[in-house]
Motif scaffolding. Structure first.
Motif, PDB file in Angstrom:
ATOM      1  N   THR A 103       8.023   2.956   4.762  1.00 17.22           N
ATOM      2  CA  THR A 103       7.084   3.621   3.835  1.00 17.22           C
ATOM      3  C   THR A 103       7.889   4.197   2.503  1.00 17.22           C
ATOM      4  O   THR A 103       8.881   4.883   2.781  1.00 17.22           O
ATOM      5  CB  THR A 103       6.043   4.336   4.707  1.00 17.22           C
ATOM      6  OG1 THR A 103       6.895   5.393   5.218  1.00 17.22           O
ATOM      7  CG2 THR A 103       5.210   3.458   5.550  1.00 17.22           C
ATOM      8  N   GLY A 137       1.170  -0.278  -3.197  1.00 17.86           N
ATOM      9  CA  GLY A 137       0.818  -0.260  -1.762  1.00 17.86           C
ATOM     10  C   GLY A 137      -0.602   0.566  -1.232  1.00 17.86           C
ATOM     11  O   GLY A 137      -1.291   0.807  -2.338  1.00 17.86           O
ATOM     12  N   PRO A 168       3.718  -3.697   0.977  1.00 22.70           N
ATOM     13  CA  PRO A 168       3.842  -5.074   1.823  1.00 22.70           C
ATOM     14  C   PRO A 168       5.275  -5.398   1.303  1.00 22.70           C
ATOM     15  O   PRO A 168       5.762  -5.210   0.174  1.00 22.70           O
ATOM     16  CB  PRO A 168       2.959  -6.003   1.060  1.00 22.70           C
ATOM     17  CG  PRO A 168       1.835  -5.154   0.672  1.00 22.70           C
ATOM     18  CD  PRO A 168       2.359  -3.781   0.289  1.00 22.70           C
ATOM     19  N   GLY A 169       6.164  -5.950   2.289  1.00 24.96           N
ATOM     20  CA  GLY A 169       7.419  -6.423   1.897  1.00 24.96           C
ATOM     21  C   GLY A 169       8.432  -5.297   2.098  1.00 24.96           C
ATOM     22  O   GLY A 169       9.589  -5.646   1.862  1.00 24.96           O
TER      23      GLY A 169
END
Length: 167
Positions: free
Chosen positions: A138, A114, A133-134
């Motif tokens: 976080t 990331g 992403p995905g």
């Protein structure tokens, strides 16, 4: 890397005499105005900042040219920047938080994990907030030599060996 570093943000007016409430992002929070004048993001406004006293979760400060509560209210939300060249050079193993934000994070096998969204510190050590992403949330990665063995600012990346369960 940007040629400016965000040193703090104006949270609003404090009192009726033009003082502001500022949140400081410098290592020594009370020293945010000690490096010289600070500007807004586009550089169109410049302020000398004098920290007056600590207040809950911030500092009361006086900005040059701000003399009324109304003037202070107009600045709410403004970030305050300093030219990078006004900051001291750091040793090889230290980094300005602003330089880490946006770096790509890869694991030791080269897989992209990331990008750094923010750097937080809740007392013990810095923590990198990484947007992957995905993922719905976080990931929080301790910014220690064990978890982050390599930071390569020139290449714009961090090599991480995250503890089990972080990703």
């Amino acid at each position: 890397m940007s040629d400016k570093v965000c040193m703090g943000a104006i949270m609003g007016a404090f009192g009726v005499r033009g003082e502001v409430r500022v949140k400081s992002f410098s290592a020594d929070p009370a020293a945010m105005g000690d490096y010289g004048p600070l500007t807004n993001e586009d550089g169109s406004r410049e302020f000398n900042v004098k920290i007056l006293r600590p207040i809950k979760n911030a500092f009361a400060a006086r900005l040059s040219g701000v003399n009324t509560k109304e003037q202070a209210d107009e600045l709410k939300g403004m970030q305050l920047f300093l030219p990078r060249e006004a900051l001291p050079d750091l040793p090889d193993d230290e980094f300005y938080h602003a330089d880490l934000i946006g770096l790509e994070v890869l694991d030791t096998g080269g897989e992209v994990l990331g990008k750094v969204r923010s750097v937080q510190n809740h007392g013990a050590t810095d923590i990198l907030e990484i947007f992957a992403p995905g993922r719905k949330t976080t990931a929080l990665l301790p910014f220690t030599r064990e978890a982050v063995p390599t930071v390569d600012l020139k290449a714009g990346r961090i090599i991480a060996d995250p503890p089990e369960g972080v990703f």
